[in-house]
Write a protein that holds these residues in place. Structure first.
Motif, PDB file in Angstrom:
ATOM      1  N   ILE A   1       0.864  -0.985  -0.104  1.00 30.99           N
ATOM      2  CA  ILE A   1       0.068  -0.047  -0.198  1.00 30.99           C
ATOM      3  C   ILE A   1       1.029   1.255  -0.107  1.00 30.99           C
ATOM      4  O   ILE A   1       1.774   1.331   0.683  1.00 30.99           O
ATOM      5  CB  ILE A   1      -1.004   0.035   1.131  1.00 30.99           C
ATOM      6  N   LYS A   2       0.474   2.149  -0.751  1.00 31.92           N
ATOM      7  CA  LYS A   2       1.156   3.378  -0.782  1.00 31.92           C
ATOM      8  C   LYS A   2       0.299   4.500   0.077  1.00 31.92           C
ATOM      9  O   LYS A   2      -0.843   4.643  -0.374  1.00 31.92           O
ATOM     10  CB  LYS A   2       1.359   4.128  -2.216  1.00 31.92           C
ATOM     11  N   ARG A   3       0.787   5.066   1.034  1.00 34.34           N
ATOM     12  CA  ARG A   3       0.356   5.752   2.117  1.00 34.34           C
ATOM     13  C   ARG A   3       0.124   7.185   1.524  1.00 34.34           C
ATOM     14  O   ARG A   3       0.760   8.095   2.382  1.00 34.34           O
ATOM     15  CB  ARG A   3       0.914   5.626   3.387  1.00 34.34           C
ATOM     16  N   GLU A   4      -0.613   7.362   0.508  1.00 37.09           N
ATOM     17  CA  GLU A   4      -0.836   8.788   0.140  1.00 37.09           C
ATOM     18  C   GLU A   4      -1.665   9.577   1.345  1.00 37.09           C
ATOM     19  O   GLU A   4      -1.815  10.818   1.280  1.00 37.09           O
ATOM     20  CB  GLU A   4      -1.791   8.940  -1.058  1.00 37.09           C
ATOM     21  N   ASP A   5      -2.492   8.748   2.007  1.00 37.20           N
ATOM     22  CA  ASP A   5      -3.108   9.619   3.190  1.00 37.20           C
ATOM     23  C   ASP A   5      -2.238  10.328   4.199  1.00 37.20           C
ATOM     24  O   ASP A   5      -2.671  11.035   5.036  1.00 37.20           O
ATOM     25  CB  ASP A   5      -4.048   8.486   4.071  1.00 37.20           C
TER      26      ASP A   5
ATOM     27  N   GLY B   1      -3.809  12.483   0.749  1.00 41.45           N
ATOM     28  CA  GLY B   1      -4.247  11.648  -0.371  1.00 41.45           C
ATOM     29  C   GLY B   1      -4.375  12.239  -1.862  1.00 41.45           C
ATOM     30  O   GLY B   1      -3.591  13.156  -2.129  1.00 41.45           O
ATOM     31  N   ASN B   2      -5.312  11.708  -2.567  1.00 46.51           N
ATOM     32  CA  ASN B   2      -5.518  12.178  -3.930  1.00 46.51           C
ATOM     33  C   ASN B   2      -5.762  13.517  -4.049  1.00 46.51           C
ATOM     34  O   ASN B   2      -5.757  14.279  -4.979  1.00 46.51           O
ATOM     35  CB  ASN B   2      -6.365  11.347  -4.706  1.00 46.51           C
ATOM     36  N   LYS B   3      -6.485  14.373  -2.966  1.00 45.53           N
ATOM     37  CA  LYS B   3      -6.879  15.675  -2.703  1.00 45.53           C
ATOM     38  C   LYS B   3      -5.529  16.602  -2.767  1.00 45.53           C
ATOM     39  O   LYS B   3      -5.721  17.591  -3.577  1.00 45.53           O
ATOM     40  CB  LYS B   3      -7.616  15.919  -1.734  1.00 45.53           C
ATOM     41  N   PHE B   4      -4.611  16.135  -2.312  1.00 46.27           N
ATOM     42  CA  PHE B   4      -3.338  16.929  -2.275  1.00 46.27           C
ATOM     43  C   PHE B   4      -2.909  16.770  -3.681  1.00 46.27           C
ATOM     44  O   PHE B   4      -2.435  17.873  -4.207  1.00 46.27           O
ATOM     45  CB  PHE B   4      -2.209  16.034  -1.366  1.00 46.27           C
ATOM     46  N   ARG B   5      -2.993  15.787  -4.322  1.00 46.67           N
ATOM     47  CA  ARG B   5      -2.320  15.415  -5.838  1.00 46.67           C
ATOM     48  C   ARG B   5      -3.227  16.464  -6.859  1.00 46.67           C
ATOM     49  O   ARG B   5      -2.820  17.175  -7.532  1.00 46.67           O
ATOM     50  CB  ARG B   5      -2.460  14.190  -6.141  1.00 46.67           C
TER      51      ARG B   5
ATOM     52  N   ILE C   1       0.992  -6.545  -6.437  1.00 48.57           N
ATOM     53  CA  ILE C   1      -0.250  -5.460  -6.453  1.00 48.57           C
ATOM     54  C   ILE C   1       0.180  -4.421  -5.402  1.00 48.57           C
ATOM     55  O   ILE C   1       0.445  -4.404  -4.401  1.00 48.57           O
ATOM     56  CB  ILE C   1      -1.345  -6.334  -6.105  1.00 48.57           C
ATOM     57  N   PHE C   2      -0.257  -3.349  -6.013  1.00 52.71           N
ATOM     58  CA  PHE C   2       0.166  -1.826  -5.322  1.00 52.71           C
ATOM     59  C   PHE C   2      -1.397  -1.264  -5.230  1.00 52.71           C
ATOM     60  O   PHE C   2      -1.977  -0.674  -6.345  1.00 52.71           O
ATOM     61  CB  PHE C   2       1.296  -1.147  -6.295  1.00 52.71           C
ATOM     62  N   ALA C   3      -1.677  -0.889  -4.005  1.00 53.54           N
ATOM     63  CA  ALA C   3      -2.931  -0.412  -3.700  1.00 53.54           C
ATOM     64  C   ALA C   3      -2.465   1.222  -3.239  1.00 53.54           C
ATOM     65  O   ALA C   3      -1.610   1.425  -2.425  1.00 53.54           O
ATOM     66  CB  ALA C   3      -3.585  -1.164  -2.694  1.00 53.54           C
ATOM     67  N   ILE C   4      -3.273   2.088  -3.687  1.00 55.60           N
ATOM     68  CA  ILE C   4      -3.238   3.386  -3.237  1.00 55.60           C
ATOM     69  C   ILE C   4      -4.200   3.788  -2.158  1.00 55.60           C
ATOM     70  O   ILE C   4      -5.168   3.885  -2.554  1.00 55.60           O
ATOM     71  CB  ILE C   4      -3.269   4.618  -4.582  1.00 55.60           C
ATOM     72  N   HIS C   5      -3.554   4.459  -1.102  1.00 54.43           N
ATOM     73  CA  HIS C   5      -4.494   4.869  -0.088  1.00 54.43           C
ATOM     74  C   HIS C   5      -4.624   6.417  -0.437  1.00 54.43           C
ATOM     75  O   HIS C   5      -3.847   7.203  -0.197  1.00 54.43           O
ATOM     76  CB  HIS C   5      -3.778   4.608   1.242  1.00 54.43           C
ATOM     77  N   THR C   6      -5.875   6.524  -0.752  1.00 50.47           N
ATOM     78  CA  THR C   6      -6.231   8.010  -1.153  1.00 50.47           C
ATOM     79  C   THR C   6      -6.760   8.971  -0.064  1.00 50.47           C
ATOM     80  O   THR C   6      -7.474  10.037  -0.481  1.00 50.47           O
ATOM     81  CB  THR C   6      -7.311   8.105  -2.327  1.00 50.47           C
ATOM     82  N   GLY C   7      -6.714   8.490   1.208  1.00 53.41           N
ATOM     83  CA  GLY C   7      -6.956   9.285   2.265  1.00 53.41           C
ATOM     84  C   GLY C   7      -8.441   9.149   2.536  1.00 53.41           C
ATOM     85  O   GLY C   7      -9.000   8.235   2.620  1.00 53.41           O
ATOM     86  N   GLY C   8      -9.066  10.512   2.920  1.00 51.08           N
ATOM     87  CA  GLY C   8     -10.358  10.549   3.114  1.00 51.08           C
ATOM     88  C   GLY C   8     -11.026  10.059   4.699  1.00 51.08           C
ATOM     89  O   GLY C   8     -11.923  10.020   4.801  1.00 51.08           O
ATOM     90  N   LEU C   9     -10.106   9.865   5.484  1.00 51.36           N
ATOM     91  CA  LEU C   9     -10.221   9.739   6.853  1.00 51.36           C
ATOM     92  C   LEU C   9     -11.038  10.640   7.378  1.00 51.36           C
ATOM     93  O   LEU C   9     -11.633  10.106   8.767  1.00 51.36           O
ATOM     94  CB  LEU C   9      -8.838   9.240   7.624  1.00 51.36           C
ATOM     95  N   GLN C  10     -11.000  11.754   7.271  1.00 53.94           N
ATOM     96  CA  GLN C  10     -11.793  12.986   7.927  1.00 53.94           C
ATOM     97  C   GLN C  10     -13.195  12.553   7.888  1.00 53.94           C
ATOM     98  O   GLN C  10     -13.946  13.003   8.815  1.00 53.94           O
ATOM     99  CB  GLN C  10     -11.414  14.174   7.267  1.00 53.94           C
TER     100      GLN C  10
END
Length: 296
Positions: A18-22, A30-34, A268-277
Motif C-alpha cells: 500500500i502507498k500511504r498517500e493519506d 491523499g489524492n486531494k493533495f495531488r 499488487i500496489f494499492a493507493i491509499h487516497t486518504g478520506g479519513l476525515q
C-alpha cells in the motif's frame, strides 16, 4: 511511504503493498493533495482570491479545499448538495469546512445537477462575485497532472495498480503513468463505470478496467459487512481505511484474491487516497441507523 499488507489468509501466491498517500498532509491528504497541487498554483498566480467548488455532505474534496484555502490565504465557497442540510446541525465534514473559513451554500439536488452549466455558474458569480472554479471532486486537466505523480519509475516492479474511483481523475492520472507491463484496476464507489469516459478524455492508454461490484449500493453507502472488514483491517494491518473509498477498494482486492482473479505470483500496489476525515460523520449516520461503528 509504502507498507506491506498481510494477505496470507486469502493468498500465498501474491504480494500486496500500500502507498500511504493519506500521510501526505494532515488535512489535504491523499489524492486531494495531488488534485489540488497545480490548481493552487494557478489560484496563487491569478487575480481571483476566491475558489468555488461542489460536493456532498461527507465530501473529502470539500474538506480539502476548505483547508487549502485557509493554508494559502484565499477564500472558499462550497456549493453543497442537499438544501435540507442547511437547517440541520453540521456533520463533522461540513463543520470542519466551515471552521476553515469556507462559506457553505446549500442547494436543491436538482439545482446541484447544473453544476457544470455556464448559466448556473454565471448566477453564482452574480451572487458571490468572481471566483476560480474547482470542479466536483477536483477533476480537471491540472488535477490529472498532479495524479500522474502518484506512480513513478520507482514502482515498476508492480503488475497491478489499484485505486478507488469517484469522479475518475485520480485513475486517469495513474493510467497515464503506467508502464506497458502494468494495468490499473479502478474500484468504483458509485454504481456504474461511467468514469471510463473521464479517463479516455485524458489518455488513450487502455491498460485499465473499472469495476463497480464493490460499491455497496452507491456513494457513501455502507453496511455492517463493510464496517466489519474495515475494523478487522485496522486491527490486523494497523492501517485505518475510510468507508467511502479505501474500505471498498480493499474489500474488493481481498475478494478478488479469494476468487483467483489476479495473475499467479503477481505484485499488487494499492493507493491509499486518504478520506479519513469522513469517518466521524459516517459514524454519526451509523449511530442513527443503529449499526456498528467504525473504529478510530
Amino acid at each position: 511511504m509504502i507498507e506491506p499488507i498481510d494477505i496470507t489468509a486469502v493468498s500465498k501466491q501474491h504480494i500486496l503493498r500500500i502507498k500511504r498517500e493519506d500521510l501526505l498532509h494532515p488535512f489535504v491528504s491523499g489524492n486531494k493533495f495531488r488534485k489540488l497541487k497545480y490548481q493552487l498554483e494557478k489560484i496563487k498566480e491569478g487575480a481571483n482570491e476566491t475558489a468555488l467548488t461542489f460536493g456532498g455532505a461527507f465530501s473529502n474534496h470539500i474538506a480539502a479545499v476548505a483547508a487549502a484555502g485557509k493554508l494559502n490565504s484565499f477564500k472558499t465557497i462550497g456549493v453543497i448538495r442537499g438544501e435540507e442540510l442547511e437547517n440541520q446541525p453540521l456533520n463533522a465534514t461540513l463543520g470542519f469546512a466551515k471552521s476553515q473559513g469556507m462559506k457553505l451554500h446549500f442547494v436543491k439536488r436538482e439545482v446541484y445537477r447544473s453544476k457544470t452549466d455556464t448559466d448556473y455558474l454565471a448566477q453564482l458569480k452574480e451572487k458571490f462575485g468572481p471566483f476560480y472554479v474547482i470542479p466536483e471532486g477536483g477533476t480537471n486537466e491540472l488535477a490529472v497532472k498532479g495524479c500522474e505523480e502518484i506512480i513513478t519509475n520507482d514502482h515498476a516492479e508492480y503488475d497491478y495498480i489499484c485505486v478507488a474511483v469517484g469522479t475518475g481523475g485520480t485513475l486517469a492520472g495513474i493510467v497515464k503513468s503506467l508502464q506497458p507491463h502494468q494495468s490499473a484496476i479502478g474500484f468504483s464507489v458509485l454504481k456504474g463505470t461511467f468514469q471510463a469516459e473521464v479517463v479516455q478524455k485524458f489518455t488513450s492508454n487502455q491498460n485499465y478496467k473499472i469495476i463497480d461490484s464493490y460499491n455497496f449500493g452507491g456513494y457513501a453507502k455502507i453496511d455492517s459487512d463493510l464496517i466489519r472488514f474495515i475494523n478487522e483491517f485496522k486491527e490486523n494491518q494497523n492501517i485505518q481505511l475510510d468507508p467511502v473509498y479505501t474500505g471498498k477498494m480493499f474489500y474488493g482486492i481481498f475478494d478478488l484474491l479469494k476468487q483467483g482473479m489476479f495473475k499467479k505470483n503477481s505484485r499488487i500496489f494499492a493507493i491509499h487516497t486518504g478520506g479519513l476525515q469522513g469517518i466521524s460523520g459516517m459514524n454519526e449516520k451509523l449511530k442513527k441507523k443503529k449499526l456498528p461503528l467504525i473504529d478510530q
